[in-house]
Design a protein around this motif. Structure first.
Motif, PDB file in Angstrom:
ATOM      1  N   HIS A 166      -2.562   0.236  -3.929  1.00  0.00           N
ATOM      2  CA  HIS A 166      -1.723  -1.094  -3.944  1.00  0.00           C
ATOM      3  C   HIS A 166      -0.775  -1.644  -5.038  1.00  0.00           C
ATOM      4  O   HIS A 166      -1.085  -1.418  -6.389  1.00  0.00           O
ATOM      5  CB  HIS A 166      -2.665  -2.199  -4.287  1.00  0.00           C
ATOM      6  CG  HIS A 166      -3.026  -1.958  -2.680  1.00  0.00           C
ATOM      7  ND1 HIS A 166      -2.919  -2.884  -1.774  1.00  0.00           N
ATOM      8  CD2 HIS A 166      -4.751  -1.143  -2.118  1.00  0.00           C
ATOM      9  CE1 HIS A 166      -4.099  -1.534  -0.395  1.00  0.00           C
ATOM     10  NE2 HIS A 166      -4.709  -1.499  -0.672  1.00  0.00           N
ATOM     11  N   VAL A 200      -0.559  11.689  -7.876  1.00  0.00           N
ATOM     12  CA  VAL A 200      -0.404  10.635  -6.903  1.00  0.00           C
ATOM     13  C   VAL A 200       1.420  10.719  -7.383  1.00  0.00           C
ATOM     14  O   VAL A 200       1.660  10.075  -8.613  1.00  0.00           O
ATOM     15  CB  VAL A 200      -0.953   8.930  -7.221  1.00  0.00           C
ATOM     16  CG1 VAL A 200       0.056   9.128  -6.222  1.00  0.00           C
ATOM     17  CG2 VAL A 200      -2.169  10.132  -6.813  1.00  0.00           C
ATOM     18  N   THR A 203      -5.874  13.545  -5.016  1.00  0.00           N
ATOM     19  CA  THR A 203      -5.201  12.753  -6.707  1.00  0.00           C
ATOM     20  C   THR A 203      -5.643  13.785  -7.470  1.00  0.00           C
ATOM     21  O   THR A 203      -4.907  13.195  -8.896  1.00  0.00           O
ATOM     22  CB  THR A 203      -6.331  11.083  -6.475  1.00  0.00           C
ATOM     23  OG1 THR A 203      -7.844  10.836  -6.667  1.00  0.00           O
ATOM     24  CG2 THR A 203      -5.382  10.601  -5.500  1.00  0.00           C
ATOM     25  N   ASP A 253       1.052  -1.441  -0.012  1.00  0.00           N
ATOM     26  CA  ASP A 253       0.310   0.344  -0.133  1.00  0.00           C
ATOM     27  C   ASP A 253       0.542   1.383   0.057  1.00  0.00           C
ATOM     28  O   ASP A 253       1.465   1.501   0.744  1.00  0.00           O
ATOM     29  CB  ASP A 253      -0.590  -0.541   1.260  1.00  0.00           C
ATOM     30  CG  ASP A 253      -1.739   1.277   1.490  1.00  0.00           C
ATOM     31  OD1 ASP A 253      -1.835   1.669   0.695  1.00  0.00           O
ATOM     32  OD2 ASP A 253      -2.852   0.712   1.823  1.00  0.00           O
ATOM     33  N   PHE A 254       0.969   1.634  -1.282  1.00  0.00           N
ATOM     34  CA  PHE A 254       1.734   3.025  -1.336  1.00  0.00           C
ATOM     35  C   PHE A 254       0.594   4.206  -1.021  1.00  0.00           C
ATOM     36  O   PHE A 254       1.061   5.241  -1.270  1.00  0.00           O
ATOM     37  CB  PHE A 254       2.726   3.574  -2.421  1.00  0.00           C
ATOM     38  CG  PHE A 254       1.516   2.978  -3.593  1.00  0.00           C
ATOM     39  CD1 PHE A 254       0.946   4.393  -4.460  1.00  0.00           C
ATOM     40  CD2 PHE A 254       1.264   2.047  -4.575  1.00  0.00           C
ATOM     41  CE1 PHE A 254      -0.171   4.395  -5.417  1.00  0.00           C
ATOM     42  CE2 PHE A 254       0.937   2.299  -5.647  1.00  0.00           C
ATOM     43  CZ  PHE A 254      -0.265   2.500  -5.608  1.00  0.00           C
ATOM     44  N   GLY A 255      -0.473   4.054  -0.522  1.00  0.00           N
ATOM     45  CA  GLY A 255      -1.076   5.334  -0.065  1.00  0.00           C
ATOM     46  C   GLY A 255      -1.947   5.907  -0.889  1.00  0.00           C
ATOM     47  O   GLY A 255      -3.517   6.421  -0.408  1.00  0.00           O
ATOM     48  N   SER A 256      -1.752   6.009  -2.200  1.00  0.00           N
ATOM     49  CA  SER A 256      -3.294   6.007  -3.030  1.00  0.00           C
ATOM     50  C   SER A 256      -3.178   4.657  -3.781  1.00  0.00           C
ATOM     51  O   SER A 256      -4.094   5.326  -4.751  1.00  0.00           O
ATOM     52  CB  SER A 256      -2.651   7.133  -3.904  1.00  0.00           C
ATOM     53  OG  SER A 256      -2.083   8.431  -3.101  1.00  0.00           O
ATOM     54  N   LYS A 275       9.092   1.889  -2.096  1.00  0.00           N
ATOM     55  CA  LYS A 275       7.471   2.839  -2.551  1.00  0.00           C
ATOM     56  C   LYS A 275       8.118   3.757  -3.292  1.00  0.00           C
ATOM     57  O   LYS A 275       8.917   4.145  -3.136  1.00  0.00           O
ATOM     58  CB  LYS A 275       6.383   3.003  -0.745  1.00  0.00           C
ATOM     59  CG  LYS A 275       6.534   1.761   0.032  1.00  0.00           C
ATOM     60  CD  LYS A 275       5.943   2.865   0.845  1.00  0.00           C
ATOM     61  CE  LYS A 275       5.342   1.549   2.348  1.00  0.00           C
ATOM     62  NZ  LYS A 275       4.979   1.516   3.193  1.00  0.00           N
ATOM     63  N   ARG A 314      -9.566   9.657  -4.823  1.00  0.00           N
ATOM     64  CA  ARG A 314      -9.403   9.944  -3.494  1.00  0.00           C
ATOM     65  C   ARG A 314      -9.454  11.948  -2.698  1.00  0.00           C
ATOM     66  O   ARG A 314      -8.848  12.350  -4.249  1.00  0.00           O
ATOM     67  CB  ARG A 314      -9.251   8.932  -2.709  1.00  0.00           C
ATOM     68  CG  ARG A 314      -7.511   9.207  -2.527  1.00  0.00           C
ATOM     69  CD  ARG A 314      -6.798   8.724  -1.006  1.00  0.00           C
ATOM     70  NE  ARG A 314      -6.944   7.169  -1.022  1.00  0.00           N
ATOM     71  CZ  ARG A 314      -6.654   6.336  -0.380  1.00  0.00           C
ATOM     72  NH1 ARG A 314      -5.854   6.940   0.622  1.00  0.00           N
ATOM     73  NH2 ARG A 314      -7.315   4.873  -0.131  1.00  0.00           N
TER      74      ARG A 314
END
Length: 253
Positions: free
Chosen positions: A140, A170, A166, A135-138, A239, A163
């Motif tokens: 997978h 990103v 974005t 999971d890199f925050g924005s 990441k 989200r």
């Protein structure tokens, strides 16, 4: 950054597998460490030979269903989001069993151990929720191949979610790896060179080649999915960041 849309690329013979024809999305001249094609296997042809000659050969099933038979007698079903990697000495056949044609993303790279009989077959469902699901925050990064799999490249299914925030982009950058991202679902655009350059991606197939390790931003309009390939292979915990281009490639195993 090199941008290629599948619709703009002519169909040609795949040099590694003369029985296959497809669209070359990553060429040897791009100096990415691998080449890549999109090929379509039609339902009414019984068998297709898959081989890499002197190269590792890999296949990601985007759509369609079939059956793969390896020379050693192993057989398995080919379904959407299944990934297959074979060393150069491994040959196999694939038969399309669905009513629809099969769409494959194929990659070829140098085999540093041509005497080794290596086969990796993994479905996306096997990766989700494991330590290969980063999971890199924005989104997978689901990693089918890592350095420990003894192939020189990493291949992933990467999702980019929409989200708050974005729409501004990103950030993505692997400073120590060359990356090609082939969008297979979703729409949006990429920006690079600090926003001076932009290009749209769409589900019909758009390849972005970060041949100069380009820092870039993905701006999805809807949740999007891309098949990514990295050279050299990832260790596994990298990441996307802009602060120094974090990568642990070369670290002790």
């Amino acid at each position: 950054m090199i941008v290629r849309n599948t619709a703009d690329v002519p169909i040609a013979t795949v040099p590694h597998s003369p029985g296959l024809r497809g669209k070359e999305l990553v060429s040897p001249a791009d100096e990415m460490g691998y080449t890549a094609y999109e090929i379509v296997l039609i339902q009414d042809q019984i068998d297709y030979d898959l081989e890499g000659r002197s190269s590792n050969h890999m296949y990601y099933c985007i759509s369609g269903r079939g059956r793969c038979s390896v020379e050693n007698g192993e057989e398995f079903e080919v379904t959407p989001d299944l990934f297959m990697a074979f060393s150069s000495v491994v040959k196999c056949k694939i038969t399309v069993t669905s009513e629809d044609d099969m769409r494959l993303y194929c990659l070829y790279c140098q085999d540093d151990d041509p005497s080794s009989d290596r086969v990796v077959v993994r479905s996306l469902s096997e990766i989700i929720g494991t330590d290969r699901d980063v999971d890199f925050g924005s989104g997978h990064s689901r990693r089918f191949l890592l350095r420990d799999d003894n192939f020189p490249i990493t291949v992933t299914n990467t999702s980019i979610m929409t989200r708050a925030g974005t729409e501004r982009g990103v950030p993505m950058w692997y400073k120590h790896h060359k990356e090609a991202a082939y969008y297979i679902r979703g729409i949006g655009k990429y920006a690079w060179e600090e926003g001076k350059e932009e290009a749209e991606f769409h589900a019909g197939g758009t390849a972005f080649l970060m041949n100069e390790n380009d820092p870039h931003y993905a701006m999805p309009v809807e949740e999007s999915f891309t098949i990514c390939a990295f050279f050299p292979a990832l260790v596994g915990n990298e990441k996307h960041v802009f602060s120094g281009g974090y990568s642990v490639y070369g670290a002790p195993q």
